[in-house]
Design a protein around this motif. Structure first.
Motif, short mmCIF file in Angstrom:
data_model
loop_
_atom_site.label_atom_id
_atom_site.label_comp_id
_atom_site.label_asym_id
_atom_site.label_seq_id
_atom_site.Cartn_x
_atom_site.Cartn_y
_atom_site.Cartn_z
N GLN A 132 -6.94 3.90 1.57
CA GLN A 132 -6.29 3.98 0.27
C GLN A 132 -7.04 3.11 -0.73
O GLN A 132 -7.28 1.93 -0.46
N CYS A 136 0.86 -1.17 0.00
CA CYS A 136 0.00 0.00 0.00
C CYS A 136 0.90 1.23 0.00
O CYS A 136 1.86 1.29 0.77
N ARG A 189 0.31 4.02 1.19
CA ARG A 189 0.02 4.89 2.32
C ARG A 189 0.36 4.26 3.67
O ARG A 189 0.60 4.96 4.63
#
Length: 177
Positions: free
Chosen positions: A154, A127, A129
């Motif tokens: 996200q 991911c 984020r």
């Protein structure tokens, strides 16, 4: 592998390094010329990355309709950022899941625990984020099309268009006060 900068507080990836901006909105070339700086931060060890703008003393920095003054203001995806009298930007934290390049060829997905054989066409993704890692099959099945980490939000889709500012997204001002 991502470029890593070493700072006194620890290791920082290149995309996490502060972005210093001058009063005209351009990237500041000297430390003394900056008016605002966009920085990433993590409120806790397992929390997703967040973003904030730091304003220099005396700089005119506004996020949305709120002035920053000499201080810090969190940024969210889609926030309008005004620096000085002539610079306007729309902050975007939108990104696609990032392929993992440093994993072993037969690594297992931490979500479904399946081994990813080299010839099967499956891969691990991070991911952009938070620290979540999963295979492409798991990413495509996350509920609500979002990262499975609580609070991350996200988007998990691989083939979605990223945010692009359109002319109507910008505010116009005729200069009168």
């Amino acid at each position: 592998m991502a470029t890593v900068f070493t700072m006194e507080s620890g290791r920082v990836r290149a995309h996490e390094a502060p972005l210093r901006l001058a009063a005209d909105g351009r990237v500041a070339t000297a430390r003394a010329d900056w008016a605002a700086s966009v920085v990433s931060y993590t409120p806790g060890p397992r929390a997703p990355s967040r973003w904030a703008v730091v304003a220099a003393q005396g700089a005119a920095v506004v996020v949305g309709a709120r002035g920053v003054g000499a201080g810090v203001r969190p940024l969210d995806h889609g926030d309008h950022l005004f620096i000085g009298e002539s610079a306007e930007a729309i902050f975007s934290a939108d990104a696609l899941p990032v392929p993992v390049t440093d994993a072993a060829p037969d690594a297992a997905c931490p979500v479904c625990c399946e081994r990813l054989a080299p010839g099967r066409g499956r891969a691990l993704f991070d991911c952009p984020r938070c620290a979540a890692r999963a295979c492409d099959a798991c990413w495509s099945q996350f509920p609500h099309g979002r990262c499975a980490t609580p609070g991350c939000e996200q988007p998990a889709a691989f083939d979605r268009p990223l945010f692009t500012a359109e002319p109507q997204d910008f505010l116009t001002w005729d200069g009168e006060r």
